[in-house]
Design a protein around this motif. Structure first.
Motif, PDB file in Angstrom:
ATOM      1  N   ILE A  79       0.853  -1.264   0.087  1.00  0.00           N
ATOM      2  CA  ILE A  79      -0.114  -0.198   0.033  1.00  0.00           C
ATOM      3  C   ILE A  79       0.890   1.341  -0.019  1.00  0.00           C
ATOM      4  CG2 ILE A  79      -1.793   1.413   1.431  1.00  0.00           C
ATOM      5  CD1 ILE A  79      -2.990  -1.370   2.428  1.00  0.00           C
ATOM      6  N   VAL A 121      -8.578   5.683   1.657  1.00  0.00           N
ATOM      7  CA  VAL A 121      -7.401   4.785   1.735  1.00  0.00           C
ATOM      8  C   VAL A 121      -6.513   5.032   2.901  1.00  0.00           C
ATOM      9  CG1 VAL A 121      -5.020   4.437   0.752  1.00  0.00           C
ATOM     10  CG2 VAL A 121      -6.900   4.274  -0.664  1.00  0.00           C
ATOM     11  N   ASN A 125      -5.691   2.227   5.595  1.00  0.00           N
ATOM     12  CA  ASN A 125      -4.299   1.975   5.900  1.00  0.00           C
ATOM     13  C   ASN A 125      -4.016   2.181   7.462  1.00  0.00           C
ATOM     14  OD1 ASN A 125      -1.733   1.316   5.008  1.00  0.00           O
ATOM     15  ND2 ASN A 125      -1.001   3.352   4.868  1.00  0.00           N
ATOM     16  N   MET A 140      -8.634  -3.055   0.794  1.00  0.00           N
ATOM     17  CA  MET A 140      -7.257  -2.437   0.174  1.00  0.00           C
ATOM     18  C   MET A 140      -6.876  -3.201  -0.879  1.00  0.00           C
ATOM     19  SD  MET A 140      -6.785   0.788   0.906  1.00  0.00           S
ATOM     20  CE  MET A 140      -5.372   0.743  -0.377  1.00  0.00           C
ATOM     21  N   ILE A 144      -6.529  -2.018  -4.826  1.00  0.00           N
ATOM     22  CA  ILE A 144      -5.248  -1.944  -5.613  1.00  0.00           C
ATOM     23  C   ILE A 144      -5.141  -2.886  -6.723  1.00  0.00           C
ATOM     24  CG2 ILE A 144      -2.779  -2.344  -5.247  1.00  0.00           C
ATOM     25  CD1 ILE A 144      -2.849  -1.239  -2.385  1.00  0.00           C
TER      26      ILE A 144
END
Length: 397
Positions: A79, A121, A125, A140, A144
Motif C-alpha cells: 500500500i 485509503v 491503511n 485495500m 489496489i
C-alpha cells in the motif's frame, strides 16, 4: 594489505585503518557469536541492526512459522509503495463490498467496516497498521489489485524482490493458511524495508490508537507505552497456531536503531517482555557508526577499453558497521577486487569488489564497492592501444 593493479590505484583519505569506511551488509550468521544474548522464550527470534543489517542475536531465525498478522507488514508495504508511486492516493475513497464487510470476521481483529460504506485509503491503511483490521486488508487488496488473489501475487513479488528465502503469502491479513509462512529473519528484512523505503508509512506504526465508526481501538504493540525505551513500531500477530508474534523497532540516544522479531511466544504479554530483553541487550552491548559516505570516492581504479583512463570507486548509499561496545579502534580493513583489470563499458552502481572489515582476525562485515559513474567504450584506436598494453602486461603476470 590492499590489493592493487599494475596501473596505479589511488587510495583516497585513508587517515588510519580504524577510520577506514565500510558498510556492513546483512550476515547469514550472527556477526558476533561470542556475545551472549539473554535467554529468550520464543520458538524463534532475531535481533538486527537497522543501519548495518548486522545480525546481533538469533535462534532458529530461518525456521518457517505462521506469521499471523505480521503478514500485514507486507500488505502495508504494498500500500505504501503504491501511494509513493502515485498509483493510489491517501484521500481516494473505497466502497466496502461484502467480502470486506466487518461481519465476515466475527472472531478476529477488524476495523468494523460497514457494507457499502465509503472509506478513505488513509483510514483503511491506519486500520491495517494500528488496529490490525482484517476487513481493511481485504478492502485495500481489492482496491489496489482487483482481487485478494492478485494482491497476494503482488505481495509475493516483493518477497522475491527482497530476497526472502522462507516467506510465502496466501492472504493479505495473515489468518492461518497451510502454505503461508515466514521467518524471523525475513520479517526483520521486511521491517527494514518499510523503515528505509517508506518513512511516511512507518510513521503510522508509532500511533497508539485509531478511532473509526466511533470505535476507539489501541495499537496492540504495548512497547509503544514503555517509557524506558524509544519504541516507535512495528507489528503484532497472533493466532492459535502461530502463538504470539511481535516485530519491534527502537532507537537510542545515539540514533542507533534495532529491529527485534520474536515468534511463537506463549503469552500476549510475553512477546513484549522477550522483545524488550533483546532490544535492551542490543543497545547495551553494541555500537553502530557510519563508516562510508554515499557518493564519496574511496579509490580510483584504472580502466581499459574505455573513454576514461580511471574510474572512481565508492558506494551509492551511506554505509554503517555494528561492533561490540569499545571495539571500534580494533577494526582492520582490506579491499578486494573481483578482477585484476577493469574493462569498459562500466555502469554506475556496478559492483567490482568489496571492502572487508575484520575484528580479532575474523571477518565481521563487508561492503560492495561500486562504480561511481558510467564509463563508455573507447574508439578503435584507444581500444587497440589498450589491447597492446594488456597483452604486454599479461607476459609478466
Amino acid at each position: 594489505m590492499f590489493s592493487t593493479t599494475l596501473k596505479k590505484t589511488k587510495i583516497v583519505a585513508l587517515a588510519s585503518m580504524a577510520a577506514f569506511p565500510i558498510m556492513a551488509n546483512a550476515q547469514d550468521d550472527v556477526a558476533f557469536p561470542t556475545m551472549v544474548p539473554p535467554q529468550v522464550n520464543a520458538e524463534t527470534y532475531i535481533l538486527m541492526d537497522y543501519n548495518s543489517g548486522a545480525v546481533l542475536a538469533a535462534m532458529n531465525a530461518d525456521q518457517r512459522q505462521y506469521p499471523a498478522s505480521l503478514t500485514k507488514m507486507m500488505t502495508s508495504y504494498v500500500i505504501g509503495d503504491a501511494i509513493k508511486q502515485g498509483k493510489i492516493h491517501a484521500n481516494d475513497m473505497v466502497t466496502i463490498d461484502e467480502s470486506a464487510w466487518g461481519k465476515n470476521f466475527p472472531d478476529s481483529s477488524k476495523m468494523f467496516l460497514n457494507l457499502n460504506q465509503q472509506v478513505s485509503v488513509s483510514d483503511l491503511n491506519h486500520g491495517i497498521i494500528i488496529v490490525s483490521g482484517n476487513d481493511a486488508c481485504v478492502a485495500m487488496a481489492e482496491h489496489i489489485s482487483g482481487s485478494t488473489e492478485q494482491f497476494v501475487a503482488l505481495m509475493n513479488k516483493y518477497v522475491q524482490q527482497f530476497g526472502l528465502k522462507n516467506t510465502n503469502f496466501e492472504t493479505p491479513h495473515g489468518l492461518d493458511h497451510p502454505n503461508q509462512y515466514s521467518s524471523a529473519r525475513d520479517m526483520a528484512i521486511i521491517g527494514r524495508h518499510i523503515i528505509h523505503d517508506l518513512p511516511d508509512e512507518y510513521k503510522i506504526y508509532a500511533e497508539k490508537d485509531f478511532t473509526f465508526n466511533k470505535i476507539k481501538q489501541p495499537n496492540r504493540n504495548g512497547l509503544l507505552w514503555d517509557k524506558t525505551m524509544n519504541v516507535d513500531g512495528m507489528k503484532t500477530g497472533h493466532t492459535s497456531q502461530a502463538g504470539y508474534n511481535l516485530v519491534a523497532s527502537a532507537t537510542n540516544a545515539g540514533n542507533m536503531r534495532l529491529i527485534s522479531v520474536v515468534m511463537g511466544v506463549k503469552t500476549y504479554k510475553g512477546r513484549e517482555v522477550e522483545s524488550k530483553k533483546l532490544l535492551q541487550w542490543g543497545f547495551n552491548s553494541f555500537d553502530t557508526f557510519k563508516t562510508l559516505e554515499a557518493n564519496k570516492t574511496v579509490a580510483e581504479r584504472p580502466v581499459y577499453y574505455g573513454d576514461a583512463g580511471d574510474v572512481e570507486v565508492g558506494v551509492l548509499q551511506d554505509g554503517f558497521i555494528t561492533v561490540p561496545k569499545g571495539r571500534q579502534a580494533d577494526l582492520k580493513a582490506r579491499m578486494e577486487f573481483e578482477k585484476k583489470y577493469l574493462e569498459a563499458p562500466l555502469a554506475k552502481g556496478q559492483v567490482i569488489g568489496k571492502v572487508i572489515y575484520s575484528l580479532d582476525g575474523k571477518d565481521v562485515a563487508n561492503v560492495d564497492l561500486q562504480i561511481m559513474k558510467d564509463v563508455g567504450e573507447a574508439g578503435f584506436i584507444g581500444k587497440g592501444w589498450d589491447w597492446l598494453v594488456l597483452t604486454v602486461k599479461s607476459l609478466f603476470d
